[in-house]
Design a protein around this motif. Structure first.
Motif, PDB file in Angstrom:
ATOM      1  N   ASP A  64       4.218   5.839 -10.729  1.00 50.11           N
ATOM      2  CA  ASP A  64       3.669   4.678  -9.754  1.00 50.11           C
ATOM      3  C   ASP A  64       2.091   4.488 -10.857  1.00 50.11           C
ATOM      4  O   ASP A  64       2.582   3.295 -11.418  1.00 50.11           O
ATOM      5  N   HIS A  84       6.149  -3.849  -8.210  1.00 47.08           N
ATOM      6  CA  HIS A  84       5.810  -2.704  -8.608  1.00 47.08           C
ATOM      7  C   HIS A  84       6.578  -2.022  -6.831  1.00 47.08           C
ATOM      8  O   HIS A  84       6.867  -1.071  -7.144  1.00 47.08           O
ATOM      9  N   ARG A  85       5.517  -2.411  -5.998  1.00 49.08           N
ATOM     10  CA  ARG A  85       6.790  -2.211  -4.298  1.00 49.08           C
ATOM     11  C   ARG A  85       8.157  -1.898  -4.467  1.00 49.08           C
ATOM     12  O   ARG A  85       8.657  -1.101  -4.598  1.00 49.08           O
ATOM     13  N   MET A  88       9.721   0.998  -6.861  1.00 38.51           N
ATOM     14  CA  MET A  88       9.052   2.194  -6.181  1.00 38.51           C
ATOM     15  C   MET A  88       9.661   2.389  -5.047  1.00 38.51           C
ATOM     16  O   MET A  88      10.604   3.708  -4.845  1.00 38.51           O
ATOM     17  N   TYR A 144       4.980   9.239   0.133  1.00 36.37           N
ATOM     18  CA  TYR A 144       4.691   8.119  -0.896  1.00 36.37           C
ATOM     19  C   TYR A 144       4.659   5.896  -0.224  1.00 36.37           C
ATOM     20  O   TYR A 144       3.991   6.506  -0.120  1.00 36.37           O
ATOM     21  N   LEU A 146       2.462   4.378   0.159  1.00 36.53           N
ATOM     22  CA  LEU A 146       1.688   2.949  -0.945  1.00 36.53           C
ATOM     23  C   LEU A 146       1.640   1.894   0.043  1.00 36.53           C
ATOM     24  O   LEU A 146       0.581   1.176  -0.131  1.00 36.53           O
TER      25      LEU A 146
END
Lengths: 349, 245
Positions: free
Chosen positions: A44, A91-92, A95, A106, A110
């Motif tokens: 992350d 990023h999202r 991930m 998680y 998030l």
């Protein structure tokens, strides 16, 4: 204002260190505070911060050619928001879609931290942008300062060179004429005078740097000039050179003395009709080399001279450029018969 | 026999002219001079046909020396620098030799002079003198006073007055006569200092104390010394313009 020079390499290193530090802190925080596995925490922190770091780098590079201004500040703001949003979204996606699509805890975490991540990313990018702008601005300042310095130095060098090379055409052509006259009747003397003139000219050309020379050197050069003038005006011109033994090794700018003496000789020869004596004395006084040159003149008929006359204006200017002082060259008249030129050369301790 | 005089302050410079002249047996050098003073004396005494004249010389230069002569002979200038060429031709120079000059160049100058000599009908180029003269600022005037030569710095001059073929030059203490025209001085003196206020008068501005009416529509200038100078109509207007009135 002068700023310390920082190399690009050092800045890059500092930038990378800063991000490594942030990644470490975030990993620790996510791992400890929210009790996620170390791999999740590391992934992350690493992915988000690397994205922001890259955005920052893009921002930095695009600012390289922008001038600070209101319009650019606005577009900087827009771009920083867009890049921050991009970072968070990318990023999202990475991930949730690729790395940890199954970790419900998680994913919830998030989803809840979107806003804070976005703000963090934007803040970082904005700070980088601002720092970059300042950095480029000062670099530009420094470059232009350097340009100005260089220009000033070039102008000064050029001016000094011109002032040094004020070789009087009168002197040169009249000397050549004397040689021409001697060549017919006294060829040996003609040859000797060619030699003297060549040595003198060589000395004038060779010394075209701003280095200081010793008085001894300068007097040797001056003697060549005096010898030539004596061939031309031997029937009228006497010269006396008196120098303290101690002043021989003192220093002065090259080619300073000869124009002063030339001026005195011209003044003396053209202002009177009889024999003249030019007296040159040198001494050390108050840590300064003091040179005085005396020539006779006739106060009654002297052409009204403006200032100190051309020969000396050039010297005055040269001394000012070299020492930033206007009081080093002075002239005075004694008993309406003798004209005295005095020049003082400060010696380095 | 043709008489020549050499005037140059450098003996070697004269010796080369002397050497070149050896191939002209009909030209005799009657005297050699070191400066303009000797020059004036020798020229008055020998009345030479031609002189070889340097320009930069002690005390008075070659042009100033020529100005002192009532009947200047033919002049061949010999000088090292060509900044004076224009002026040399205005001074009716036959030729202008730049030092160092060759025998060939020297021979050409002599030929030129001989041609001019035989063509007597041609008067000296007066037109050239009057029209081409460049306004050149002078800071002194050289005059002859009996056997003496006097150098008058222009700042000592009060005013100049026309007097037949002469100009009277008044300083604070003295008066000098010079065979020149008013327009010569009007052109050669600095126009910011000297104003021609009348057909017959040029005054120096810093000598002026007052302008007063004389009769209806006429004025006169009062100088520091007390001298009263009549102003012509145009002179009065000119003076007012220069003074910014």
């Amino acid at each position: 204002m002068t700023l310390p020079r920082i190399s690009t390499g050092k800045i890059t290193l500092a930038y990378l260190t800063w991000w490594a530090l942030l990644i470490a802190i975030e990993t620790y925080a996510i791992h400890n505070t929210f009790n996620f596995r170390l791999t999740i925490a590391l992934a992350d922190a690493l992915s988000l911060n690397l994205l922001i770091a890259t955005s920052g780098y893009i921002m930095h590079n695009s600012l390289r050619y922008f001038q600070p201004g209101l319009k650019n500040a606005a577009s900087m703001l827009v771009w920083s928001v867009v890049l921050a949003a991009g970072c968070v979204i990318l990023h999202r996606v990475v991930m949730t879609e690729y790395l940890f699509p199954d970790d419900k805890n998680y994913l919830a975490y998030l989803a809840g931290s979107n806003l804070i991540r976005g703000l963090f990313a934007w803040m970082m990018i904005a700070i980088i942008a601002i720092l970059s702008s300042i950095w480029f601005y000062y670099q530009e300042q420094r470059a232009s300062e350097k340009r100005e310095d260089d220009m000033a130095k070039m102008a000064r060098d050029a001016e000094l060179a011109t002032l040094r090379q004020q070789l009087q055409p009168h002197f040169l052509f009249n000397s050549l004429n004397s040689i021409s006259a001697l060549a017919g009747s006294r060829p040996e003397e003609a040859r000797k005078m060619i030699q003297q003139l060549s040595d003198f000219l060589r000395g004038t050309i060779k010394r075209d740097d701003q280095h200081l020379v010793t008085l001894e050197d300068e007097l040797t050069h001056l003697q060549l000039y005096l010898d030539i003038e004596k061939v031309r005006f031997g029937h009228r011109l006497n010269t006396v050179v008196e120098n303290d033994k101690g002043s021989q090794s003192l220093q002065l700018p090259a080619l300073l003395l000869q124009p002063i003496v030339e001026n005195a000789i011209k003044f003396g020869l053209y202002d009177t009709t009889g024999e003249i004596t030019i007296r040159i004395t040198t001494k050390m006084e108050d840590k300064e080399l003091v040179i005085t040159v005396e020539n006779p003149f006739d106060a009654a008929t002297a052409q009204p001279r403006q200032g100190t006359g051309f020969g000396l204006t050039g010297i005055q200017r040269r001394l000012y450029l070299l020492y930033a002082r206007n009081d080093l060259l002075t002239t005075q008249q004694r008993e309406n018969q003798t004209f005295i030129t005095e020049v003082r050369i400060p010696q380095k301790a | 026999m043709i008489k020549a005089i050499l005037i140059d302050d450098e003996p070697l410079a004269r010796s080369i002219t002397r050497e070149y002249l050896q191939s002209y047996p009909d030209i005799e050098i009657v005297q050699e001079c070191n400066d303009g003073f000797e020059g004036v004396k020798a020229i008055t005494q020998h009345k030479p046909d031609v002189i070889f004249l340097d320009i930069q010389m002690p005390k008075i230069n070659g042009f100033e020396m020529l100005e002192l002569l009532d009947h200047p002979p033919s002049v061949i200038f010999t000088t090292a620098f060509d900044e004076f060429a224009m002026k040399a031709f205005e001074a009716h120079a036959v030729d202008y030799l730049l030092k160092p000059y060759s025998k060939d160049r020297f021979d050409k100058a002599i030929q030129k002079w001989q041609q001019r000599r035989t063509a007597i009908s041609e008067p000296p180029s007066k037109l050239l003198t009057e029209e081409v003269r460049q306004p050149e600022e002078r800071n002194r005037i050289v005059v002859r006073e009996g056997g003496n030569i006097r150098i008058i710095p222009v700042h000592e001059i009060q005013y100049l007055e026309a007097y037949d073929d002469y100009v009277k030059i008044f300083t604070v203490k003295e008066m000098f006569l010079k065979k020149k025209t008013m327009s010569f001085y009007e052109q050669s003196l600095n126009g910011e200092q000297f104003v021609r206020v009348h057909r017959s008068y040029i005054i120096q501005l810093n000598q002026l104390t007052r302008i007063e009416p004389l009769e209806k529509d006429t004025h006169q200038a009062l100088l520091k010394s007390g001298a009263k100078i009549p102003l012509s109509k145009t002179g009065y207007t000119k003076l007012k313009t220069v003074l910014g009135l």
